[in-house]
Write a protein that holds these residues in place. Structure first.
Motif, PDB file in Angstrom:
ATOM      1  N   SER A  55       0.862  -1.197   0.000  1.00 29.47           N
ATOM      2  CA  SER A  55       0.000   0.000   0.000  1.00 29.47           C
ATOM      3  C   SER A  55       0.889   1.235   0.000  1.00 29.47           C
ATOM      4  N   TRP A  56       0.305   2.372  -0.347  1.00 32.70           N
ATOM      5  CA  TRP A  56       1.048   3.627  -0.511  1.00 32.70           C
ATOM      6  C   TRP A  56       1.787   4.007   0.754  1.00 32.70           C
ATOM      7  N   LYS A  57       1.081   3.830   1.881  1.00 30.56           N
ATOM      8  CA  LYS A  57       1.657   4.244   3.157  1.00 30.56           C
ATOM      9  C   LYS A  57       2.920   3.445   3.456  1.00 30.56           C
ATOM     10  N   PHE A  58       2.852   2.118   3.240  1.00 29.78           N
ATOM     11  CA  PHE A  58       4.018   1.307   3.600  1.00 29.78           C
ATOM     12  C   PHE A  58       5.086   1.375   2.522  1.00 29.78           C
ATOM     13  N   GLN A  59       4.694   1.665   1.273  1.00 27.08           N
ATOM     14  CA  GLN A  59       5.732   1.847   0.258  1.00 27.08           C
ATOM     15  C   GLN A  59       6.597   3.048   0.614  1.00 27.08           C
ATOM     16  N   ASN A  60       5.980   4.118   1.173  1.00 28.52           N
ATOM     17  CA  ASN A  60       6.797   5.270   1.597  1.00 28.52           C
ATOM     18  C   ASN A  60       7.725   4.870   2.707  1.00 28.52           C
ATOM     19  N   LYS A  61       7.220   4.059   3.653  1.00 26.68           N
ATOM     20  CA  LYS A  61       8.090   3.658   4.771  1.00 26.68           C
ATOM     21  C   LYS A  61       9.234   2.790   4.264  1.00 26.68           C
ATOM     22  N   VAL A  62       8.943   1.911   3.305  1.00 23.89           N
ATOM     23  CA  VAL A  62       9.999   1.062   2.748  1.00 23.89           C
ATOM     24  C   VAL A  62      11.032   1.941   2.054  1.00 23.89           C
ATOM     25  N   ALA A  63      10.549   2.903   1.246  1.00 24.15           N
ATOM     26  CA  ALA A  63      11.485   3.749   0.499  1.00 24.15           C
ATOM     27  C   ALA A  63      12.356   4.547   1.459  1.00 24.15           C
ATOM     28  N   GLN A  64      11.733   5.056   2.515  1.00 22.00           N
ATOM     29  CA  GLN A  64      12.518   5.846   3.478  1.00 22.00           C
ATOM     30  C   GLN A  64      13.551   4.966   4.170  1.00 22.00           C
ATOM     31  N   ALA A  65      13.142   3.730   4.519  1.00 21.94           N
ATOM     32  CA  ALA A  65      14.076   2.839   5.210  1.00 21.94           C
ATOM     33  C   ALA A  65      15.235   2.479   4.283  1.00 21.94           C
ATOM     34  N   VAL A  66      14.933   2.226   2.998  1.00 23.87           N
ATOM     35  CA  VAL A  66      16.000   1.863   2.066  1.00 23.87           C
ATOM     36  C   VAL A  66      16.957   3.040   1.891  1.00 23.87           C
ATOM     37  N   LYS A  67      16.392   4.260   1.818  1.00 21.31           N
ATOM     38  CA  LYS A  67      17.286   5.411   1.614  1.00 21.31           C
ATOM     39  C   LYS A  67      18.158   5.632   2.843  1.00 21.31           C
ATOM     40  N   ARG A  68      17.591   5.404   4.026  1.00 25.22           N
ATOM     41  CA  ARG A  68      18.419   5.538   5.235  1.00 25.22           C
ATOM     42  C   ARG A  68      19.494   4.462   5.255  1.00 25.22           C
ATOM     43  N   ALA A  69      19.119   3.226   4.868  1.00 28.08           N
ATOM     44  CA  ALA A  69      20.110   2.145   4.865  1.00 28.08           C
ATOM     45  C   ALA A  69      21.216   2.465   3.869  1.00 28.08           C
ATOM     46  N   ARG A  70      20.852   3.079   2.760  1.00 27.78           N
ATOM     47  CA  ARG A  70      21.901   3.426   1.778  1.00 27.78           C
ATOM     48  C   ARG A  70      22.815   4.480   2.362  1.00 27.78           C
ATOM     49  N   HIS A  71      22.236   5.407   3.153  1.00 25.99           N
ATOM     50  CA  HIS A  71      23.077   6.494   3.686  1.00 25.99           C
ATOM     51  C   HIS A  71      24.129   5.933   4.618  1.00 25.99           C
ATOM     52  N   ILE A  72      23.753   4.948   5.440  1.00 27.04           N
ATOM     53  CA  ILE A  72      24.778   4.432   6.354  1.00 27.04           C
ATOM     54  C   ILE A  72      25.393   3.157   5.786  1.00 27.04           C
ATOM     55  N   ALA A  73      25.412   3.069   4.452  1.00 25.59           N
ATOM     56  CA  ALA A  73      26.208   2.035   3.772  1.00 25.59           C
ATOM     57  C   ALA A  73      25.826   0.621   4.171  1.00 25.59           C
ATOM     58  N   ILE A  74      24.548   0.411   4.522  1.00 23.12           N
ATOM     59  CA  ILE A  74      24.132  -0.981   4.745  1.00 23.12           C
ATOM     60  C   ILE A  74      23.652  -1.548   3.417  1.00 23.12           C
ATOM     61  N   LEU A  75      23.040  -0.673   2.592  1.00 21.86           N
ATOM     62  CA  LEU A  75      22.643  -1.097   1.249  1.00 21.86           C
ATOM     63  C   LEU A  75      23.435  -0.243   0.257  1.00 21.86           C
ATOM     64  N   PRO A  76      23.797  -0.815  -0.907  1.00 27.13           N
ATOM     65  CA  PRO A  76      24.520  -0.004  -1.876  1.00 27.13           C
ATOM     66  C   PRO A  76      23.551   0.897  -2.643  1.00 27.13           C
ATOM     67  N   TYR A  77      24.094   1.995  -3.187  1.00 17.63           N
ATOM     68  CA  TYR A  77      23.238   2.841  -4.014  1.00 17.63           C
ATOM     69  C   TYR A  77      22.970   2.136  -5.326  1.00 17.63           C
ATOM     70  N   LEU A  78      24.048   1.567  -5.908  1.00 22.22           N
ATOM     71  CA  LEU A  78      23.831   0.752  -7.111  1.00 22.22           C
ATOM     72  C   LEU A  78      24.746  -0.451  -7.027  1.00 22.22           C
ATOM     73  N   ALA A  79      24.228  -1.574  -7.487  1.00 27.66           N
ATOM     74  CA  ALA A  79      25.015  -2.806  -7.390  1.00 27.66           C
ATOM     75  C   ALA A  79      24.765  -3.599  -8.658  1.00 27.66           C
ATOM     76  N   ASP A  80      25.691  -4.519  -8.993  1.00 29.50           N
ATOM     77  CA  ASP A  80      25.444  -5.282 -10.220  1.00 29.50           C
ATOM     78  C   ASP A  80      24.710  -6.571  -9.880  1.00 29.50           C
ATOM     79  N   SER A  81      25.202  -7.342  -8.862  1.00 28.97           N
ATOM     80  CA  SER A  81      24.440  -8.583  -8.598  1.00 28.97           C
ATOM     81  C   SER A  81      24.247  -8.669  -7.105  1.00 28.97           C
ATOM     82  N   LEU A  82      23.159  -8.127  -6.652  1.00 27.99           N
ATOM     83  CA  LEU A  82      23.007  -7.940  -5.206  1.00 27.99           C
ATOM     84  C   LEU A  82      22.579  -9.223  -4.514  1.00 27.99           C
ATOM     85  N   LYS A  83      21.566  -9.894  -5.113  1.00 27.60           N
ATOM     86  CA  LYS A  83      20.947 -11.001  -4.376  1.00 27.60           C
ATOM     87  C   LYS A  83      21.919 -12.147  -4.223  1.00 27.60           C
TER      88      LYS A  83
END
Lengths: 83, 125
Positions: A55-83
């Motif tokens: 749903s829209w509400k949780f998609q925003n929360k997911v997007a915010q969480a992913v962007k925060r994780a990217r900021h503290i280098a837990i997730l990459p901004y771009l990756a070639d083969s992540l999974k």
């Protein structure tokens, strides 16, 4: 428009649901990479709602969480083969 | 008493005890301003998803605290900016769901260590 002898793919049009509402998850932790990996594709991009069906509400929360994780280098901004 | 959580990454060049007392320094900043420090976590040396200041690993630390004074966050962040051993920091305010989640996480309900935790367990708990 399905043709006469073409099978209707059952898997495709089964109703999508928001997994957060269904499971009653209230908070998406940005520090937990293996949960967030479910919402990004191989290149590290956030999956759109039409694929995940959230749903829209949780998609925003997911997007915010992913962007925060990217900021503290837990997730990459771009990756070639992540999974 | 608003709840806050800050995650910061220390330079891997530091030795163990240097990293330890920089964390102590930040906790002291909080306790001096009469903030209530709820939880301090050291995740130790972790590999980062991308290089920061061309280093690929860093000491991850987490401090969860609650305070009523709003300018404490500015002083804490200027402290982070002043200290060049801190490579990156992120301070967020926690809403009520996040506070509940953190308590359950501290109690180990999501059993961080065992790898095969599934989301269903987390929901069931």
């Amino acid at each position: 428009m399905t043709l006469m002898n073409e099978p209707i793919k059952r898997a495709e049009n089964k109703p999508k649901y928001c997994r957060f509402k269904k499971n009653g998850i209230k908070y998406i932790d940005y520090k937990d990479p293996d949960f967030l990996l479910k919402f990004i594709n191989e290149q590290g991009k956030i999956l759109p709602r039409r694929l995940t069906g959230t749903s829209w509400k949780f998609q925003n929360k997911v997007a915010q969480a992913v962007k925060r994780a990217r900021h503290i280098a837990i997730l990459p901004y771009l990756a070639d083969s992540l999974k | 008493m608003k709840h806050y959580e800050t995650v910061f990454i220390l330079n891997p060049v530091l030795s163990e005890d240097q990293a330890k007392d920089t964390v102590e320094k930040f906790v002291k900043v909080l306790t001096k301003a009469k903030a209530e420090v709820i939880n301090v976590e050291k995740w130790g040396l972790k590999k980062m998803a991308y290089a920061i200041q061309n280093k690929s690993t860093g000491f991850y630390n987490l401090i969860e605290f609650s305070t009523s004074s709003s300018d404490l966050i500015n002083t804490l962040e200027t402290e982070f900016r002043r200290d060049e051993s801190v490579m990156r920091f992120l301070t967020i305010a926690l809403d009520k769901h996040a506070v509940v989640y953190n308590e359950r996480r501290r109690k180990g309900e999501f059993n961080r260590n065992k790898k095969q935790t599934t989301r269903k367990e987390e929901v069931a708990a």
